[in-house]
Design a protein around this motif. Structure first.
Motif: not given
Length: 212
Positions: A52, A59-61, A64-67, A106, A108
């Motif tokens: 990523s 990674v902590d989503c 979050s709105s995206t990765l 991406t 979303r």
């Protein structure tokens, strides 16, 4: 600016983990990066053979709105893929597959065209790879199958240059429609055919062993 072609998969948010797990199955079997641990909204956790933003840190989503993901994927060889490999790309493996990378993704968690659905947008890193995405039936099949096997509602091939988007999969069936086109003059008309994201999963046909 070069060509940026990609496949966009639309799924209910709770199915994002399943899409990512199935996408990981397309990765080359010889892992060249450390495992990437991801916590998704809702606390689902997946471990992927990707990076990523070119890093392997967890990674902590959850907020979050995206990765963002950087991936190498294997596709069943067809003539377009073989020609791409002959021009300097990796060769065909014993199983008849050819690795392509980087493919960027991406994710979303609330898509741009319908916030009730998540999108997994997989796009080519170069103009040459974009052309390959457009020509290769094997790549199209891989993303269509990924959508179908994950219970996705729709898969679009998007050239990102104003040309009509191609609908590859829609509501449980393969499709050859375009947006805009005779049936779908705009994205709103396409989205209007999708089930309410709160409906039970049985509202959409799902191919594959995992129907959760």
């Amino acid at each position: 600016m070069g060509l940026i072609y990609g496949y966009d998969i639309y799924v209910r948010p709770r199915k994002v983990a399943g899409v990512l797990v199935r996408m990981a199955e397309l990765a080359p079997p010889a892992r060249t990066v450390p495992p990437l641990e991801i916590t998704l909204p809702g606390s689902d956790r997946v471990v992927l053979p990707f990076t990523s933003n070119f890093a392997s840190d967890p990674v902590d989503c959850s907020a979050s709105s995206t990765l963002e993901l950087d991936m190498s994927l294997m596709f069943d060889a067809d003539e377009a893929l073989r020609e791409y490999a002959r021009t300097g790309g990796p060769g065909q493996d014993a199983a008849g597959r050819i690795p392509i990378g980087y493919v960027y993704a991406t994710i979303r968690f609330a898509s741009l065209i319908h916030p009730g659905y998540a999108s997994v947008e997989c796009w080519a890193a170069t103009s040459a790879m974009s052309g390959l995405f457009a020509r290769s039936a094997g790549i199209r099949k891989a993303f269509t199958d990924l959508t179908a096997d994950s219970g996705g509602v729709c898969c679009l091939f998007d050239t990102g240059d104003g040309a009509p988007e191609q609908v590859c999969w829609l509501n449980g069936e393969p499709s050859r429609e375009t947006v805009p086109g005779p049936r779908f003059p705009d994205q709103g008309a396409l989205v209007a055919t999708w089930p309410d994201p709160g409906e039970q999963a049985s509202a959409l046909p799902l191919r594959g062993p995992n129907t959760a």
